[in-house]
Scaffold this motif. Structure first.
Motif, mmCIF file in Angstrom:
data_model
loop_
_atom_site.group_PDB
_atom_site.id
_atom_site.type_symbol
_atom_site.label_atom_id
_atom_site.label_comp_id
_atom_site.label_asym_id
_atom_site.label_seq_id
_atom_site.Cartn_x
_atom_site.Cartn_y
_atom_site.Cartn_z
ATOM 1 N N ILE A 126 0.831 -1.211 -0.113
ATOM 2 C CA ILE A 126 -0.123 -0.101 0.147
ATOM 3 C C ILE A 126 0.869 1.116 0.187
ATOM 4 O O ILE A 126 1.845 1.167 0.750
ATOM 5 C CB ILE A 126 -0.951 0.031 1.116
ATOM 6 C CG1 ILE A 126 -1.773 -1.125 1.321
ATOM 7 C CG2 ILE A 126 -1.689 1.296 1.409
ATOM 8 C CD1 ILE A 126 -2.693 -1.476 2.473
ATOM 9 N N SER B 28 -5.813 5.978 0.011
ATOM 10 C CA SER B 28 -4.365 5.780 -0.323
ATOM 11 C C SER B 28 -4.147 6.447 -1.662
ATOM 12 O O SER B 28 -5.084 6.359 -2.805
ATOM 13 C CB SER B 28 -3.976 4.499 -0.269
ATOM 14 O OG SER B 28 -4.404 3.635 -1.447
ATOM 15 N N GLY C 113 -3.116 0.375 -4.446
ATOM 16 C CA GLY C 113 -2.687 -0.754 -3.438
ATOM 17 C C GLY C 113 -2.480 -2.139 -4.549
ATOM 18 O O GLY C 113 -3.252 -2.145 -5.679
ATOM 19 N N LEU D 23 -8.530 3.125 3.849
ATOM 20 C CA LEU D 23 -7.769 2.767 2.505
ATOM 21 C C LEU D 23 -8.336 3.403 1.285
ATOM 22 O O LEU D 23 -7.658 3.467 0.322
ATOM 23 C CB LEU D 23 -7.566 1.034 2.316
ATOM 24 C CG LEU D 23 -6.781 0.522 1.151
ATOM 25 C CD1 LEU D 23 -5.444 1.239 1.180
ATOM 26 C CD2 LEU D 23 -6.664 -0.956 1.080
ATOM 27 N N THR E 241 -9.345 0.134 -3.706
ATOM 28 C CA THR E 241 -8.319 -0.417 -4.631
ATOM 29 C C THR E 241 -8.430 -1.159 -5.846
ATOM 30 O O THR E 241 -7.703 -1.995 -6.287
ATOM 31 C CB THR E 241 -7.104 -1.138 -3.706
ATOM 32 O OG1 THR E 241 -7.674 -2.352 -3.010
ATOM 33 C CG2 THR E 241 -6.551 -0.178 -2.709
#
Lengths: 344, 130
Positions: A12, A43, A158, A265, A268
């Motif tokens: 990540i 992210s 990620g 997060l 992804t």
């Protein structure tokens, strides 16, 4: 003979942007967005990171975790919506960077957010047939979203890599079941920089129908009930959908919570369900039973039932866990985020 | 960089593949075909470096050449690998973080690209060891 996961690795990027910062630029109410999506931050890749570099770091972590001989990896498949080249595989870059070349097969997969789980199924088939000793399946993305689109709040970066084999299993895959239809809920045409989507159409006829059908199909096939599982993982486009689909299928919050990483997060894409599964593997114990169902727009779902075997405790700490990778975040303002994403 | 030149160096760029003289046990990066110390008595073989080292010296680039200008300010350093040889590479960290003697580890990053339609050159950079 048993087939399953022999190792896994995740990567990540360190950078993050908060929902508040994106909302500030577009004049949205951040509390409303956070409540609606169940996501607080996402992210962001560094300027020199892309799907290939993320896939390589995840693959190296998988190799490191159980000290796999890369020369025994007979197939590498990389699933992504953001391969750096349209023509020229990401998988060959990964193969070279982990030292698996030249005696292997490699290819890039594309099926929106479920290309990584399709890669696991391909590896399972080749391992079962005895064509290869180990196969590596990767889901990696630097997710695309047009500036100002609702997707921008969640599209993250990620990757996760899984080594599939017959020996030294840490999780035996009991069975897999897929549900696939032609449903145009989300797409990106050739030469276009950003995907388009059908708004609310991405919900019931796409995400929910496919995940529910694949999961029910698998549970009927192997004759199990939601209560037979310790953990459950669904694709996480936002923080709301996986909780709602879990409830719909009869799973509890306790079963879904350990793998629910989307709030910090983001989505992804091809790596979403695979990083979530890794978060569960980071804490599951021998004998734990896990159900994972991915979702890829277009549309399809792959469902997997697996049981943790002995040996996971010894190799777990040999590569970073998902929680470790989520720590030490560096926050960007929108201008730097746009620079990182190549928008300006 | 010409595509064949980049391609020839992929083992060194991706995986820090250098050489080692089995006679004197000295390691070389980039790879050498002969050992300058042992000369004819030297026996050279391929050697994969672990990718761990420390910063010998560094500079912070504020005025970069074409293709690197979006990354400024960035750190360029001479790193002594644990096996002995020194190499120049970019350190991915905040310029305020860098210091001589800092332990670093190799990471896989995009080094350069030949415009929006050219080849992408990947390779090794370093980051503070965690």
């Amino acid at each position: 003979m048993s087939i399953g996961i022999t190792s896994y690795g995740v990567y990540i990027p360190r950078y993050r942007i908060k929902v508040e910062e994106i909302a500030r630029v577009w004049g949205d109410d951040p509390e409303n967005i956070k409540r609606g999506l169940g996501v607080c931050e996402k992210s962001v890749p560094d300027m020199d990171e892309d799907t290939a570099t993320i896939a390589v770091e995840a693959a190296r972590n998988a190799i490191r975790r159980n000290n796999t001989n890369p020369k025994e990896v007979g197939a590498i498949y990389v699933g992504s919506e953001s391969h750096p080249y349209v023509v020229k595989p990401t998988a060959t870059i990964v193969a070279e960077a982990i030292g698996a070349t030249p005696y292997l097969t490699a290819a890039d997969f594309e099926f929106a957010c479920k290309a990584g789980t399709a890669a696991i199924q391909a590896c399972m088939g080749e391992v079962a047939a005895g064509f290869i000793e180990y196969g590596m399946a990767i889901g990696s993305d630097v997710s695309q979203a047009a500036p100002g689109d609702a997707l921008e709040y969640t599209a993250a970066a990620g990757g996760a890599a899984y080594i599939i084999g017959k020996k030294n299993l840490i999780a035996e895959i009991e069975d897999t079941f897929s549900f696939t239809t032609d449903t145009p809920d989300f797409w990106r045409r050739e030469g276009m920089s950003y995907p388009l989507h059908g708004g609310r159409f991405t919900g019931e006829p796409a995400y929910f129908r496919h995940i529910v059908s694949a999961t029910k199909g698998l549970m009927e096939k192997i004759d199990v009930k939601p209560g037979d599982y310790d953990f459950v993982v669904f694709h996480q486009p936002n923080g709301k959908f996986p909780i709602r689909v879990a409830k719909k299928l009869g799973f509890t919050k306790e079963q879904i919570q350990p793998g629910l990483i989307v709030p910090t997060l983001g989505n992804t894409y091809s790596a979403s369900s695979l990083i979530s599964l890794a978060a569960v593997l980071d804490e599951a114990e021998q004998g734990s039973r896990i159900l994972m169902t991915s979702f890829g727009s277009g549309a399809g779902s792959d469902s997997f039932s697996m049981v943790i075997t002995e040996g996971i405790d010894e190799m777990r700490d040999k590569a970073p866990t998902v929680q470790e990778l989520l720590k030490g975040a560096r926050y960007l303002d929108y201008a730097l985020y746009a620079k990182h994403k190549g928008v300006m | 960089m010409a595509v064949p030149r980049f391609w020839r160096n992929i083992p060194a760029r991706y995986n820090l593949i250098g050489t080692k003289c089995l006679t004197c046990e000295k390691c070389y990066f980039p790879p050498r075909t002969t050992c300058p110390a042992c000369r004819r008595a030297g026996k050279i073989e391929m050697h994969k470096f672990e990718g761990i080292g420390e910063v010998v010296t560094y500079t912070v680039i504020h005025s970069a050449s074409e293709g690197f200008d979006r990354q400024t300010p960035y750190v360029l350093a001479i790193i002594r690998l644990d096996e002995g040889p020194c190499m120049t590479a970019q350190i991915v960290c905040d310029p305020n973080e860098i210091e001589i003697g800092m332990k670093v580890q190799s990471i896989f990053r995009k080094i350069a690209e030949e415009g929006p339609d050219g080849v992408i050159c990947y390779g090794t950079k370093f980051a503070p060891k965690r």
